[in-house]
Design an enzyme around this catalytic site. Structure first.
Site: not given
Ligand SMILES: [Zn+2]
Length: 262
Positions: A11, A38, A128, A170, A173, A186
């Site tokens: 598929r 999750g 985290n 990144c 940034c 959570c």
């Molecule tokens: Zn950066």
């Protein structure tokens, strides 16, 4: 690819954009998934079923009863077991043809760098900031595409930092690290179960499209989901030329600085 593979992945192969070539690329690829919670549950299920042939799963936590509400890769019988191991067990039952590497610890320092260096794509499914920044630094260093997802309460977000491309922003940034940054966990805040599935599945879609070169990645676009209304918002962002993590203006951080927050 043998006849059984051609049938299993038929598929995908039927898709004009995919074909045997793209499927073969998945068979030659390695994905590193940081976190089997999750987000990682949904991402891993799709990566494995879609035929990404080498998958490394890193998680140092154990499965807890409260995880089963949304971490759909785990089972009641694996409560108390390491999450990377529990996830690998489910994936092997779905696809016995692929190679799954269990990293039953929180990846830090050289171990993290080693894993990032050998991956073709990295999925940040952690919960985290210190892990997110450490994974980002390693991806900047080894110029690896990083697919980053997050979900808390009813709020989800996803973007890709394609660090193979010198113009890519990144993670730092977008979210400069602050020592006073408040963690939203959570355990305290709660999380709508399907939210992490939606974002995790999108992380798998990004990773598969990056590995196969299909379409256009989320580089420079942050998608924000409000799962109360199912409204999506797109925020465009650019590389921060002064960014401490990816700017060439800055000297590379020392080992101490680099791992200080991990
Ligand atoms: Zn950066």
């Amino acid at each position: 690819m043998n006849d059984k593979d051609l049938l299993r992945y038929s598929r995908h192969i039927l898709l004009n954009e995919f074909g045997v070539e793209a499927q073969q690329r998945l068979a030659d690829s390695r994905a590193l998934v940081i976190g089997a919670g999750g987000l990682g549950s949904a991402a891993l299920l799709y990566l494995a079923s879609a035929g990404v042939a080498h998958i490394s799963i890193a998680d140092g936590d154990v499965v807890d009863l409260t995880n089963l509400q949304r971490q759909i890769i785990h089972r009641e019988e694996t409560i108390g077991h390491n999450k990377a191991q529990s996830a690998a067990q489910t994936l092997r039952a779905i696809n016995s043809e692929i190679d799954i590497e269990v990293l039953p610890a929180r990846l830090l320092g050289e171990a993290l760098e080693e894993q990032v260096a050998r991956a073709d794509v990295v999925l940040d499914c952690s919960d985290n900031f210190s892990t997110r920044h450490a994974v980002n630094r390693a991806c900047v260093r080894f110029r690896k595409p990083l697919v980053s997802g997050a979900g808390i309460r009813f709020d989800g977000q996803i973007t890709t930092f394609d660090l193979r491309d010198g113009s890519s922003p990144c993670y730092h940034c977008l979210f400069p690290d602050r020592t006073d940054a408040e963690e939203e966990r959570c355990a305290v805040m709660g999380v709508f179960a399907p939210l992490v599935g939606i974002i995790g599945a999108m992380q798998a879609a990004e990773a598969i499209r990056i590995l196969t070169g299909i379409g256009e990645s989320l580089m420079g676009r942050l998608l924000l989901l409000d799962a109360r209304t199912m409204n999506w918002q797109t925020v465009k962002f650019k590389r921060d030329l002064e960014c401490a993590a990816c700017s060439r203006e800055h000297a590379p951080p020392s080992k101490e600085q680099e791992y200080a927050t991990t």
